[in-house]
Design a protein around this motif. Structure first.
Motif, mmCIF file in Angstrom:
data_model
loop_
_atom_site.group_PDB
_atom_site.id
_atom_site.type_symbol
_atom_site.label_atom_id
_atom_site.label_comp_id
_atom_site.label_asym_id
_atom_site.label_seq_id
_atom_site.Cartn_x
_atom_site.Cartn_y
_atom_site.Cartn_z
ATOM 1 N N PHE A 64 0.836 -1.198 0.000
ATOM 2 C CA PHE A 64 0.000 0.000 0.000
ATOM 3 C C PHE A 64 0.871 1.248 0.000
ATOM 4 O O PHE A 64 0.635 2.186 -0.764
ATOM 5 N N ARG A 65 1.882 1.289 0.873
ATOM 6 C CA ARG A 65 2.728 2.481 0.989
ATOM 7 C C ARG A 65 3.473 2.772 -0.319
ATOM 8 O O ARG A 65 3.690 3.927 -0.670
ATOM 9 N N ALA A 66 3.857 1.730 -1.044
ATOM 10 C CA ALA A 66 4.542 1.935 -2.330
ATOM 11 C C ALA A 66 3.621 2.640 -3.324
ATOM 12 O O ALA A 66 4.034 3.595 -4.001
ATOM 13 N N VAL A 67 2.384 2.170 -3.427
ATOM 14 C CA VAL A 67 1.419 2.802 -4.333
ATOM 15 C C VAL A 67 1.119 4.218 -3.850
ATOM 16 O O VAL A 67 1.044 5.160 -4.647
ATOM 17 N N GLU A 68 0.960 4.400 -2.544
ATOM 18 C CA GLU A 68 0.691 5.715 -1.971
ATOM 19 C C GLU A 68 1.799 6.712 -2.356
ATOM 20 O O GLU A 68 1.516 7.840 -2.750
ATOM 21 N N SER A 69 3.047 6.284 -2.265
ATOM 22 C CA SER A 69 4.169 7.160 -2.620
ATOM 23 C C SER A 69 4.157 7.528 -4.103
ATOM 24 O O SER A 69 4.418 8.684 -4.465
ATOM 25 N N GLU A 70 3.846 6.556 -4.959
ATOM 26 C CA GLU A 70 3.756 6.829 -6.398
ATOM 27 C C GLU A 70 2.668 7.860 -6.687
ATOM 28 O O GLU A 70 2.875 8.803 -7.448
ATOM 29 N N VAL A 71 1.510 7.657 -6.092
ATOM 30 C CA VAL A 71 0.373 8.562 -6.310
ATOM 31 C C VAL A 71 0.699 9.956 -5.785
ATOM 32 O O VAL A 71 0.433 10.961 -6.448
ATOM 33 N N LEU A 72 1.282 10.050 -4.589
ATOM 34 C CA LEU A 72 1.641 11.346 -4.024
ATOM 35 C C LEU A 72 2.584 12.093 -4.964
ATOM 36 O O LEU A 72 2.381 13.284 -5.237
ATOM 37 N N ALA A 73 3.590 11.414 -5.473
ATOM 38 C CA ALA A 73 4.547 12.055 -6.386
ATOM 39 C C ALA A 73 3.849 12.554 -7.649
ATOM 40 O O ALA A 73 4.138 13.661 -8.121
ATOM 41 N N GLU A 74 2.927 11.777 -8.180
ATOM 42 C CA GLU A 74 2.198 12.201 -9.385
ATOM 43 C C GLU A 74 1.329 13.422 -9.104
ATOM 44 O O GLU A 74 1.305 14.367 -9.897
ATOM 45 N N VAL A 75 0.621 13.415 -7.978
ATOM 46 C CA VAL A 75 -0.238 14.550 -7.635
ATOM 47 C C VAL A 75 0.596 15.813 -7.455
ATOM 48 O O VAL A 75 0.249 16.882 -7.963
ATOM 49 N N LEU A 76 1.719 15.692 -6.750
ATOM 50 C CA LEU A 76 2.535 16.868 -6.466
ATOM 51 C C LEU A 76 3.333 17.339 -7.685
ATOM 52 O O LEU A 76 3.866 18.442 -7.680
ATOM 53 N N ALA A 77 3.373 16.528 -8.734
ATOM 54 C CA ALA A 77 3.989 16.956 -9.992
ATOM 55 C C ALA A 77 2.966 17.619 -10.906
ATOM 56 O O ALA A 77 3.322 18.198 -11.927
ATOM 57 N N GLY A 78 1.700 17.557 -10.524
ATOM 58 C CA GLY A 78 0.615 18.074 -11.354
ATOM 59 C C GLY A 78 0.221 19.496 -11.010
ATOM 60 O O GLY A 78 0.942 20.204 -10.294
ATOM 61 N N PRO A 79 -0.931 19.906 -11.516
ATOM 62 C CA PRO A 79 -1.430 21.264 -11.278
ATOM 63 C C PRO A 79 -1.663 21.536 -9.793
ATOM 64 O O PRO A 79 -1.897 20.606 -9.012
ATOM 65 N N ASP A 80 -1.631 22.818 -9.427
ATOM 66 C CA ASP A 80 -1.855 23.228 -8.039
ATOM 67 C C ASP A 80 -3.106 22.564 -7.484
ATOM 68 O O ASP A 80 -4.154 22.564 -8.134
ATOM 69 N N ALA A 81 -2.993 22.004 -6.295
ATOM 70 C CA ALA A 81 -4.124 21.290 -5.695
ATOM 71 C C ALA A 81 -4.061 21.390 -4.180
ATOM 72 O O ALA A 81 -3.014 21.669 -3.602
ATOM 73 N N VAL A 82 -5.207 21.150 -3.565
ATOM 74 C CA VAL A 82 -5.276 20.901 -2.131
ATOM 75 C C VAL A 82 -5.318 19.383 -2.005
ATOM 76 O O VAL A 82 -6.224 18.734 -2.540
ATOM 77 N N VAL A 83 -4.330 18.820 -1.328
ATOM 78 C CA VAL A 83 -4.120 17.376 -1.322
ATOM 79 C C VAL A 83 -4.418 16.797 0.055
ATOM 80 O O VAL A 83 -3.803 17.196 1.051
ATOM 81 N N ALA A 84 -5.368 15.869 0.104
ATOM 82 C CA ALA A 84 -5.621 15.091 1.318
ATOM 83 C C ALA A 84 -4.714 13.879 1.256
ATOM 84 O O ALA A 84 -4.839 13.054 0.352
ATOM 85 N N THR A 85 -3.773 13.791 2.183
ATOM 86 C CA THR A 85 -2.878 12.636 2.213
ATOM 87 C C THR A 85 -3.437 11.582 3.155
ATOM 88 O O THR A 85 -4.337 11.855 3.937
ATOM 89 N N GLY A 86 -2.874 10.402 3.088
ATOM 90 C CA GLY A 86 -3.195 9.378 4.065
ATOM 91 C C GLY A 86 -2.432 9.662 5.348
ATOM 92 O O GLY A 86 -1.382 10.311 5.334
ATOM 93 N N GLY A 87 -2.929 9.171 6.469
ATOM 94 C CA GLY A 87 -2.311 9.451 7.762
ATOM 95 C C GLY A 87 -0.877 8.987 7.884
ATOM 96 O O GLY A 87 -0.087 9.579 8.613
ATOM 97 N N GLY A 88 -0.508 7.941 7.153
ATOM 98 C CA GLY A 88 0.847 7.404 7.252
ATOM 99 C C GLY A 88 1.791 7.853 6.159
ATOM 100 O O GLY A 88 2.915 7.358 6.070
#
Length: 184
Positions: A64-88
């Motif tokens: 799960f954490r591996a996929v979470e890290s991939e998704v986070l990197a993609e979101v933060l490379a994209g357009p300006d956003a308000v990002v809800a992260t997972g607790g961990g």
């Protein structure tokens, strides 16, 4: 808290399960004229619609954490956003570094007893909180709070606040703290 200089494009919400990150992100995004992204929902989509609990059961926490890290990197490379992260999300040093470089990070804090009460009223299955949520949340708080503090630009106590009150507090703190020239 970091107090890092320099502009960061995104606003990222961090904090324990139940602090309201997924609820606050779209409300704050609307108020600031941005888009919202929810990392857990994007992980679920990436995993074929499986819930977070199912991803944990199928792949374990490391998967799960591996996929979470991939998704986070993609979101933060994209357009300006308000990002809800997972607790961990802060458990991975690379995620903390990425958040620190690309986002103004808002740590949503809440009293653990209030979180236990709030989570008891939701139907969402939270795999790390199975069994005794109060004991687990206290342990997670002890482990994660130093990591949240490491990357947080702002800390907002959400205990007892309605979602819109949290949104308004974040916007006031952004303006007052000068963390962003214009949060819109």
């Amino acid at each position: 808290m970091t107090g890092r200089p320099g502009p960061r494009r995104h606003l990222a919400l961090i904090g324990l399960s139940g602090t309201g990150k997924s609820t606050i992100a779209p409300l704050l995004a609307r108020q600031l004229g941005r888009t919202a992204a929810d990392v857990d929902r994007l992980v679920e989509a990436r995993c074929g619609g499986a819930t977070v609990a199912e991803v944990f059961a199928d792949r374990g926490e490391p998967g799960f954490r591996a996929v979470e890290s991939e998704v986070l990197a993609e979101v933060l490379a994209g357009p300006d956003a308000v990002v809800a992260t997972g607790g961990g999300v802060v458990l991975d040093p690379a995620n903390r570094d990425l958040l620190a470089r690309t986002a103004t990070v808002v740590w949503l804090r809440a009293d653990v007893d209030a979180l236990v009460d709030r989570l008891a009223r939701t139907a969402e299955e939270r795999p790390l909180l199975a069994g005794d949520p109060g004991t687990t949340l206290r342990r997670l708080a002890a482990e994660r709070e130093p990591l949240y503090d490491e990357v947080a630009d702002l800390v907002v106590d959400a205990t007892g606040l309605r979602p819109q009150q949290v949104v308004d507090q974040i916007e006031r703190d952004l303006r007052a703290g000068g963390t962003e020239d214009d949060p819109r």
